[in-house]
Scaffold this active site. Structure first.
Site, PDB file in Angstrom:
ATOM      1  N   CYS A   1     -36.245  29.059  37.202  1.00  0.00           N
ATOM      2  CA  CYS A   1     -35.554  28.387  38.631  1.00  0.00           C
ATOM      3  C   CYS A   1     -36.154  27.480  39.075  1.00  0.00           C
ATOM      4  O   CYS A   1     -35.466  26.894  40.035  1.00  0.00           O
ATOM      5  CB  CYS A   1     -35.413  29.696  39.231  1.00  0.00           C
TER       6      CYS A   1
ATOM      7  N   ASN B   1     -39.594  38.249  37.989  1.00  0.00           N
ATOM      8  CA  ASN B   1     -39.290  37.171  36.794  1.00  0.00           C
ATOM      9  C   ASN B   1     -40.270  36.506  36.064  1.00  0.00           C
ATOM     10  O   ASN B   1     -40.024  35.808  35.235  1.00  0.00           O
ATOM     11  CB  ASN B   1     -37.872  36.299  37.537  1.00  0.00           C
TER      12      ASN B   1
ATOM     13  N   GLN C   1     -33.640  41.386  37.076  1.00  0.00           N
ATOM     14  CA  GLN C   1     -34.678  41.499  36.027  1.00  0.00           C
ATOM     15  C   GLN C   1     -34.802  42.936  35.312  1.00  0.00           C
ATOM     16  O   GLN C   1     -35.220  42.928  34.245  1.00  0.00           O
ATOM     17  CB  GLN C   1     -36.033  40.756  36.187  1.00  0.00           C
TER      18      GLN C   1
ATOM     19  N   ALA D   1     -26.787  36.671  41.001  1.00  0.00           N
ATOM     20  CA  ALA D   1     -27.610  37.386  41.925  1.00  0.00           C
ATOM     21  C   ALA D   1     -27.893  36.561  43.197  1.00  0.00           C
ATOM     22  O   ALA D   1     -28.370  37.152  44.308  1.00  0.00           O
ATOM     23  CB  ALA D   1     -28.941  37.900  41.295  1.00  0.00           C
ATOM     24  N   THR D   2     -28.069  35.225  43.044  1.00  0.00           N
ATOM     25  CA  THR D   2     -28.467  34.514  44.290  1.00  0.00           C
ATOM     26  C   THR D   2     -27.388  34.680  45.400  1.00  0.00           C
ATOM     27  O   THR D   2     -27.860  34.985  46.687  1.00  0.00           O
ATOM     28  CB  THR D   2     -28.419  32.902  43.834  1.00  0.00           C
TER      29      THR D   2
ATOM     30  N   ALA E   1     -25.050  39.176  35.236  1.00  0.00           N
ATOM     31  CA  ALA E   1     -24.695  39.224  33.735  1.00  0.00           C
ATOM     32  C   ALA E   1     -25.695  38.484  32.908  1.00  0.00           C
ATOM     33  O   ALA E   1     -26.039  38.644  31.872  1.00  0.00           O
ATOM     34  CB  ALA E   1     -23.185  38.954  33.727  1.00  0.00           C
TER      35      ALA E   1
ATOM     36  N   THR F   1     -10.962  34.092  44.117  1.00  0.00           N
ATOM     37  CA  THR F   1     -10.451  34.675  42.932  1.00  0.00           C
ATOM     38  C   THR F   1     -11.438  35.289  42.060  1.00  0.00           C
ATOM     39  O   THR F   1     -12.496  34.634  41.626  1.00  0.00           O
ATOM     40  CB  THR F   1      -9.515  33.537  42.315  1.00  0.00           C
TER      41      THR F   1
END
Ligand SMILES: Cc1ncc(COP(=O)(O)O)c(C=O)c1O
Length: 398
Positions: free
Chosen positions: A342, A163, A191, A78-79, A212, A252
């Site tokens: 975080c 969060n 979240q 998500a960052t 994820a 990739t």
């Protein structure tokens, strides 16, 4: 080690990250040793099999959020998704609008790229939120959003669920206001996805980030929803190279990660309703158990009874007279956070609690509990006792 239904250490930091569900691990395993091709190598069967696994996963994830497969791209988390959305919209050569709107309580993965843009000449408005003590503490008021968004606003970026305090923002109403002014809307739903019923159509957002590892999937894989159709969302890629993911994000693809992501989201949604009520019950037990020994405890964030306003597994409270980090050190069997995980490498008090007007002592005495899929009632009982013992130990040393 597990004793009487309690696994040690007791993990209650699920807003920080989650344990990977064994069913997700099973789904991922073949991608390392059997289906290990590069999804970009379309000239042989292994590459094609990897590509198929990616596209099946993309279709599942897109369906789960009410999007079309071509509207979802994969990132490292998500960052990265937030950076791509915020910088990608703002720095696109066709973007003429220089005003950005967000909120004081956003994650650093939103605030930092926004502040960087501000340094380079963009105007930034950060909305304040309802203060501590209010039943809807942490929510943005619509009127404030309406006043802030103008015909010069290029992007409004708001999280759906916070969060730290679990507060759920009125994103769909604000998205409507933003669109009336011609601004695009990005939502950090990190979240929320897999934890509440949501759909990009109902939210009315143009871009949405999620990841994820907050839903019992692997770390290092996330997604960005980019609305298709008109008016076109114009995004400047932030990572360039081989042109994967429609050129929006080269590199990739992480095949095991993407397969695990899809499995994790599918399981979370299958179990959503039952899990939400189980987590609410556990949180109720925790809140009651903590107050039994410490009636002066204060709740941070919105009322825990307002289901529509707070994530089911989240509890954040201040323990007057105690330092959160000292409490943590005295609870070696309990994994929880003081402030946001975080940012816990930075010693400053939480900016989210600060935005609620909570004073520094109360912020330093706060702990965040994130209950999740693998927590049990016996673990909650253990946590209450462990905290109570830690408080007694600290008091006896004073
Ligand atoms: C609301 C929110 N946004 C973004 C992130 C960053 O997600 P990731 O770890 O996938 O980069 C987090 C993770 O803590 C989060 O809680």
């Amino acid at each position: 080690m597990a004793i009487d239904g309690v696994t040690f250490p007791v993990y209650m930091d699920n807003q920080s990250t989650t344990r990977v569900d064994p069913r997700v691990v099973q789904a991922m395993l073949p991608c390392w040793t059997e289906n290990y091709g590069n999804a970009g190598s379309l000239h042989h069967a292994l590459g094609e099999a990897a590509k198929n696994a990616i596209e099946e996963s993309r279709a599942k994830i897109a369906r789960s959020i009410g999007a079309r497969a071509e509207e979802v791209i994969f990132t490292s988390g998500a960052t990265e998704s937030n950076n791509l959305a915020i910088r990608g919209v703002s720095l696109h050569p066709r973007n003429r609008r220089r005003h950005l709107v967000s909120a004081l309580t956003e994650h650093h993965a939103t605030l930092t790229p926004l502040r960087r843009l501000q340094q380079s000449g963009f105007d930034l408005t950060l909305l304040s939120v309802l203060p501590a003590g209010h039943a809807e503490a942490g929510r943005i008021e619509l009127q404030q959003a309406e006043e802030a968004i103008t015909d010069q606003t290029g992007l409004v970026s708001l999280m759906l669920a916070n969060n730290e305090i679990g507060v759920i923002q009125p994103v769909s109403q604000i998205a409507h206001l933003a669109h009336q002014q011609g601004a695009l809307v990005h939502c950090d739903a990190t979240q929320a996805v897999g934890k509440m019923n949501l759909n990009v159509q109902d939210l009315g957002v143009d871009l949405m980030s999620f990841t994820a590892h907050k839903m019992y999937g692997p770390k290092g894989v996330g997604a960005l929803y980019i609305r298709g159709g008109r008016p076109t969302v114009k995004l400047l890629p932030q990572i360039e190279g081989g042109g994967q993911e429609g050129g929006f994000r080269s590199g990739t693809l992480n095949v095991p990660g993407v397969v695990g992501f899809a499995e994790a989201l599918t399981i979370s949604l299958q179990e959503l309703t039952a899990e939400q009520s189980r987590l609410r019950q556990l949180r109720g037990q925790l809140w009651k158990g903590l107050r039994r020994d410490m009636p002066e405890l204060t709740l941070n964030g919105p009322d825990v009874e307002r289901d529509e306003m707070r994530l089911p597994g989240n509890l954040n409270c201040s323990f007057p007279g105690f330092d959160g980090q000292t409490l943590q050190l005295n609870m070696p069997q309990l994994a929880i956070s003081s402030g946001a995980a975080c940012s816990s490498s930075q010693p400053e008090p939480s900016h989210v609690l600060g935005a609620l007007g909570i004073d520094e002592d109360a912020i330093r005495s706060s702990l965040r509990f994130g209950l999740g899929r693998f927590n049990t009632s016996a673990e909650v009982e253990f946590a209450c006792q462990h905290i109570s013992d830690a408080m007694d130990r600290i008091k006896s040393m004073l």
